[in-house]
Design a protein around this motif. Sequence first.
Motif, PDB file in Angstrom:
ATOM      1  N   ARG A 192     -33.439  13.693  -5.463  1.00 34.04           N
ATOM      2  CA  ARG A 192     -34.929  13.185  -5.727  1.00 34.04           C
ATOM      3  C   ARG A 192     -34.521  11.023  -5.360  1.00 34.04           C
ATOM      4  O   ARG A 192     -35.049  10.835  -4.716  1.00 34.04           O
ATOM      5  N   ALA A 193     -33.417  10.693  -6.442  1.00 32.19           N
ATOM      6  CA  ALA A 193     -32.820   9.872  -6.202  1.00 32.19           C
ATOM      7  C   ALA A 193     -32.360   9.560  -4.300  1.00 32.19           C
ATOM      8  O   ALA A 193     -31.863   8.942  -3.991  1.00 32.19           O
ATOM      9  N   ILE A 194     -31.717  10.858  -4.213  1.00 34.18           N
ATOM     10  CA  ILE A 194     -30.831  10.843  -2.998  1.00 34.18           C
ATOM     11  C   ILE A 194     -31.558  10.875  -1.652  1.00 34.18           C
ATOM     12  O   ILE A 194     -31.825   9.762  -1.240  1.00 34.18           O
ATOM     13  N   ARG A 195     -33.057  11.196  -1.851  1.00 34.68           N
ATOM     14  CA  ARG A 195     -33.744  10.992  -0.692  1.00 34.68           C
ATOM     15  C   ARG A 195     -34.807   9.592  -0.614  1.00 34.68           C
ATOM     16  O   ARG A 195     -35.063   9.018   0.425  1.00 34.68           O
ATOM     17  N   ALA A 196     -34.618   9.220  -2.131  1.00 31.92           N
ATOM     18  CA  ALA A 196     -35.327   7.449  -2.118  1.00 31.92           C
ATOM     19  C   ALA A 196     -34.222   6.753  -1.656  1.00 31.92           C
ATOM     20  O   ALA A 196     -34.950   6.060  -0.785  1.00 31.92           O
ATOM     21  N   ALA A 197     -33.699   7.136  -1.918  1.00 31.47           N
ATOM     22  CA  ALA A 197     -32.048   5.968  -1.029  1.00 31.47           C
ATOM     23  C   ALA A 197     -32.021   6.417   0.564  1.00 31.47           C
ATOM     24  O   ALA A 197     -32.109   4.961   1.220  1.00 31.47           O
ATOM     25  N   ASP A 198     -31.761   7.090   1.039  1.00 29.80           N
ATOM     26  CA  ASP A 198     -32.355   7.349   2.197  1.00 29.80           C
ATOM     27  C   ASP A 198     -33.145   7.041   3.142  1.00 29.80           C
ATOM     28  O   ASP A 198     -33.286   6.424   4.041  1.00 29.80           O
ATOM     29  N   ARG A 199     -34.209   7.170   1.741  1.00 27.73           N
ATOM     30  CA  ARG A 199     -36.084   6.009   2.584  1.00 27.73           C
ATOM     31  C   ARG A 199     -36.191   4.641   2.755  1.00 27.73           C
ATOM     32  O   ARG A 199     -36.620   3.904   3.280  1.00 27.73           O
ATOM     33  N   ASP A 200     -35.198   4.362   1.581  1.00 22.47           N
ATOM     34  CA  ASP A 200     -35.106   3.222   1.409  1.00 22.47           C
ATOM     35  C   ASP A 200     -33.733   2.529   0.928  1.00 22.47           C
ATOM     36  O   ASP A 200     -32.854   2.430  -0.228  1.00 22.47           O
ATOM     37  N   GLN A 201     -33.468   0.883   1.685  1.00 17.69           N
ATOM     38  CA  GLN A 201     -32.290   0.466   1.235  1.00 17.69           C
ATOM     39  C   GLN A 201     -32.216  -0.319   0.171  1.00 17.69           C
ATOM     40  O   GLN A 201     -31.047   0.109   0.001  1.00 17.69           O
ATOM     41  N   VAL A 222     -33.145   0.983  -2.351  1.00 18.71           N
ATOM     42  CA  VAL A 222     -32.858   2.103  -3.353  1.00 18.71           C
ATOM     43  C   VAL A 222     -32.155   2.355  -3.872  1.00 18.71           C
ATOM     44  O   VAL A 222     -31.001   2.807  -4.773  1.00 18.71           O
ATOM     45  N   PHE A 223     -30.978   2.770  -1.953  1.00 20.07           N
ATOM     46  CA  PHE A 223     -29.888   2.827  -2.650  1.00 20.07           C
ATOM     47  C   PHE A 223     -28.693   1.845  -2.920  1.00 20.07           C
ATOM     48  O   PHE A 223     -28.319   2.087  -3.397  1.00 20.07           O
ATOM     49  N   ALA A 224     -29.474  -0.064  -2.593  1.00 19.89           N
ATOM     50  CA  ALA A 224     -28.941  -0.858  -3.141  1.00 19.89           C
ATOM     51  C   ALA A 224     -28.610  -0.749  -4.279  1.00 19.89           C
ATOM     52  O   ALA A 224     -27.602  -1.309  -5.138  1.00 19.89           O
ATOM     53  N   ALA A 225     -29.651  -0.435  -5.138  1.00 20.70           N
ATOM     54  CA  ALA A 225     -29.744  -0.421  -6.334  1.00 20.70           C
ATOM     55  C   ALA A 225     -29.004   0.631  -6.928  1.00 20.70           C
ATOM     56  O   ALA A 225     -28.346   0.126  -8.190  1.00 20.70           O
ATOM     57  N   LEU A 226     -28.932   1.601  -6.269  1.00 20.74           N
ATOM     58  CA  LEU A 226     -27.812   2.589  -7.103  1.00 20.74           C
ATOM     59  C   LEU A 226     -26.641   2.226  -7.033  1.00 20.74           C
ATOM     60  O   LEU A 226     -26.019   2.875  -7.934  1.00 20.74           O
ATOM     61  N   VAL A 227     -25.830   1.860  -5.504  1.00 23.08           N
ATOM     62  CA  VAL A 227     -25.192   1.128  -5.887  1.00 23.08           C
ATOM     63  C   VAL A 227     -24.171   0.628  -6.953  1.00 23.08           C
ATOM     64  O   VAL A 227     -23.329   0.470  -7.152  1.00 23.08           O
ATOM     65  N   ASP A 228     -25.540  -0.671  -6.733  1.00 20.09           N
ATOM     66  CA  ASP A 228     -25.330  -1.749  -8.228  1.00 20.09           C
ATOM     67  C   ASP A 228     -24.376  -0.464  -9.244  1.00 20.09           C
ATOM     68  O   ASP A 228     -23.940  -1.796 -10.750  1.00 20.09           O
ATOM     69  N   LEU A 229     -25.627   0.007  -9.147  1.00 23.97           N
ATOM     70  CA  LEU A 229     -25.085   0.488 -10.894  1.00 23.97           C
ATOM     71  C   LEU A 229     -24.487   1.606 -11.092  1.00 23.97           C
ATOM     72  O   LEU A 229     -23.474   1.547 -12.020  1.00 23.97           O
ATOM     73  N   THR A 260     -37.644   0.802  -8.811  1.00 23.21           N
ATOM     74  CA  THR A 260     -35.757   2.095  -8.094  1.00 23.21           C
ATOM     75  C   THR A 260     -36.695   2.887  -8.431  1.00 23.21           C
ATOM     76  O   THR A 260     -36.547   4.592  -7.985  1.00 23.21           O
ATOM     77  N   LEU A 261     -37.077   3.678 -10.650  1.00 22.10           N
ATOM     78  CA  LEU A 261     -37.387   4.133 -11.238  1.00 22.10           C
ATOM     79  C   LEU A 261     -38.377   4.657 -10.707  1.00 22.10           C
ATOM     80  O   LEU A 261     -38.602   6.091  -9.820  1.00 22.10           O
ATOM     81  N   GLY A 262     -39.743   4.163 -10.062  1.00 23.16           N
ATOM     82  CA  GLY A 262     -41.060   4.180  -9.140  1.00 23.16           C
ATOM     83  C   GLY A 262     -40.791   5.319  -8.260  1.00 23.16           C
ATOM     84  O   GLY A 262     -41.208   6.230  -7.618  1.00 23.16           O
ATOM     85  N   ARG A 263     -39.357   4.282  -6.884  1.00 20.32           N
ATOM     86  CA  ARG A 263     -39.035   5.355  -5.783  1.00 20.32           C
ATOM     87  C   ARG A 263     -38.896   6.716  -6.388  1.00 20.32           C
ATOM     88  O   ARG A 263     -39.375   7.535  -5.179  1.00 20.32           O
ATOM     89  N   ILE A 264     -38.009   7.094  -6.993  1.00 19.98           N
ATOM     90  CA  ILE A 264     -37.114   7.665  -7.204  1.00 19.98           C
ATOM     91  C   ILE A 264     -38.525   9.348  -7.736  1.00 19.98           C
ATOM     92  O   ILE A 264     -38.592  10.117  -7.714  1.00 19.98           O
ATOM     93  N   ALA A 265     -39.360   8.650  -8.797  1.00 19.69           N
ATOM     94  CA  ALA A 265     -39.892   9.168  -9.681  1.00 19.69           C
ATOM     95  C   ALA A 265     -41.060   9.926  -8.251  1.00 19.69           C
ATOM     96  O   ALA A 265     -41.707  10.791  -8.988  1.00 19.69           O
ATOM     97  N   ALA A 266     -41.407   8.941  -7.297  1.00 19.01           N
ATOM     98  CA  ALA A 266     -42.636   9.037  -6.569  1.00 19.01           C
ATOM     99  C   ALA A 266     -41.720  10.254  -5.712  1.00 19.01           C
ATOM    100  O   ALA A 266     -42.532  11.008  -5.132  1.00 19.01           O
ATOM    101  N   GLY A 267     -41.083  10.427  -5.609  1.00 17.88           N
ATOM    102  CA  GLY A 267     -39.948  11.682  -4.945  1.00 17.88           C
ATOM    103  C   GLY A 267     -40.110  10.683  -3.129  1.00 17.88           C
ATOM    104  O   GLY A 267     -40.113  11.537  -2.271  1.00 17.88           O
ATOM    105  N   ARG A 268     -40.303   9.092  -2.703  1.00 19.33           N
ATOM    106  CA  ARG A 268     -40.153   9.065  -1.571  1.00 19.33           C
ATOM    107  C   ARG A 268     -39.156   7.533  -2.141  1.00 19.33           C
ATOM    108  O   ARG A 268     -38.495   7.517  -2.647  1.00 19.33           O
TER     109      ARG A 268
END
Length: 368
Positions: free
Chosen positions: A331-340, A342-349, A360-368
């Motif tokens: 789901r995190a990959i999907r969210a990062a694909d749709r939302d720059q 989220v991608f940036a937050a995962l990279v920073d983490l 970021t958590l919300g976007r991942i949880a929502a699967g979007r």
Amino acid sequence: MTVYDVAIVGAGPAGSCAAIAARHAGARVLLLDRAEFPRDKACGDGIAAHALDVLAELGVPDPVAGYAPVPVLRMVGPGGGAVARALPRPAYTVPRRVFDARLLTEAVATGAEVRTHTVRHLDVRDDLVEIDGEFAARAVVGADGAGSVVRRALGFAPNPPGHLALAIRGYAPARPGGGQPSRCPAAAWAAHPGAGPVGDGSANIGYGELLRGRPVSRAHLLDRLFALLPGVDPAAVTGLRAHHLPLSTRRPPPGRGRIVLAGDALSLINPFTGEGIFYAVLSGALAGDAALAGQEAATRYTASLRSRLGRHLRHSRAAAWLASRRWVVDRAIRAADRDQRVFAALVDLGLGDGLLDGRTLGRIAAGR
Ligand SMILES: Cc1cc2nc3c(=O)[nH]c(=O)nc-3n(C[C@H](O)[C@H](O)[C@H](O)COP(=O)(O)OP(=O)(O)OC[C@H]3O[C@@H](n4cnc5c(N)ncnc54)[C@H](O)[C@@H]3O)c2cc1C
């Protein structure tokens, strides 16, 4: 016997940065390493922008000079989903043989004394620490990597199963077009195929697994590596080398009295990505500075480390716990694909000192 202000065991990124910081603070510094430099180190060779920030603050002249920025980071989930986006800030793939030698050269330029010596024994006395009966210092920085002798001398156990990974890397001919560096936000290291073009016609490839108490053989790591990178001809791969990664999810105390630990010796490897160079240069710099406090070195270091990395380490531990569920990673990959963002937050983490924020958590949880 000369008494140094600070002796540093290990001249990798953590040790050289400790030396530079201690020299900037005016200390007389001895830097010991068992290897002659330049030397190789098993690594994906990925240098994140966050590490370059620390090195710039230390005044290290362009440590990635001559290497092209990595244009795109590709993350692959365990379910096969992938995202490839431009990194918010450039990262580089620089062979450790080159990168570590550059940092060591800077440590020497600032006035650190370097000796080739394998450290075996520390003796803590009232006002100093003796090393192998040959060297003495008011404080010691243990920057001697995953199998740290200094950590053992402090009586701190190695990382237990579930908090220690084993990874192998090698160099393969780069694919035409350069390929994209690939990092799996480690469903706890179940699969971490990486392929980073170095820029000299080769690409760094790697695979790692979380150790769970059962032995993992070199043959198994190689099987998985080549299964995940089917386009790579095993006969053309050179420099295959495996090494342990002590993950930051289980760290010993940062030190005791005159002795402190930095980098891999302190289990500072991101559980999410297996990256440790940013932590090594940052903790090394903080340790080198704190070491000037002699008997109070560990107290000062613990405080500075907590203030600089404490929150991030708590967040990355929580992220690693979440990422041990394969569906969360997908789901995190999907969210990062749709939302720059989220991608940036995962990279920073995963590459720096970012936090797992609510959005970021919300976007991942929502699967979007
Ligand atoms: C396969 C693999 C891929 C990785 N990929 C990446 C990546 O792409 N990006 C990233 O950021 N991180 C990566 N890491 C993690 C990274 O390699 C480490 O976090 C980093 O090297 C830590 O730096 P350090 O200075 O703490 O330790 P090290 O780099 O291990 O340096 C320790 C030094 O101590 C010396 N030493 C050890 N024992 C003694 C002794 N008894 N006496 C004297 N000297 C001693 C060694 O010779 C060595 O020079 C990877 C790790 C592995 C295994």
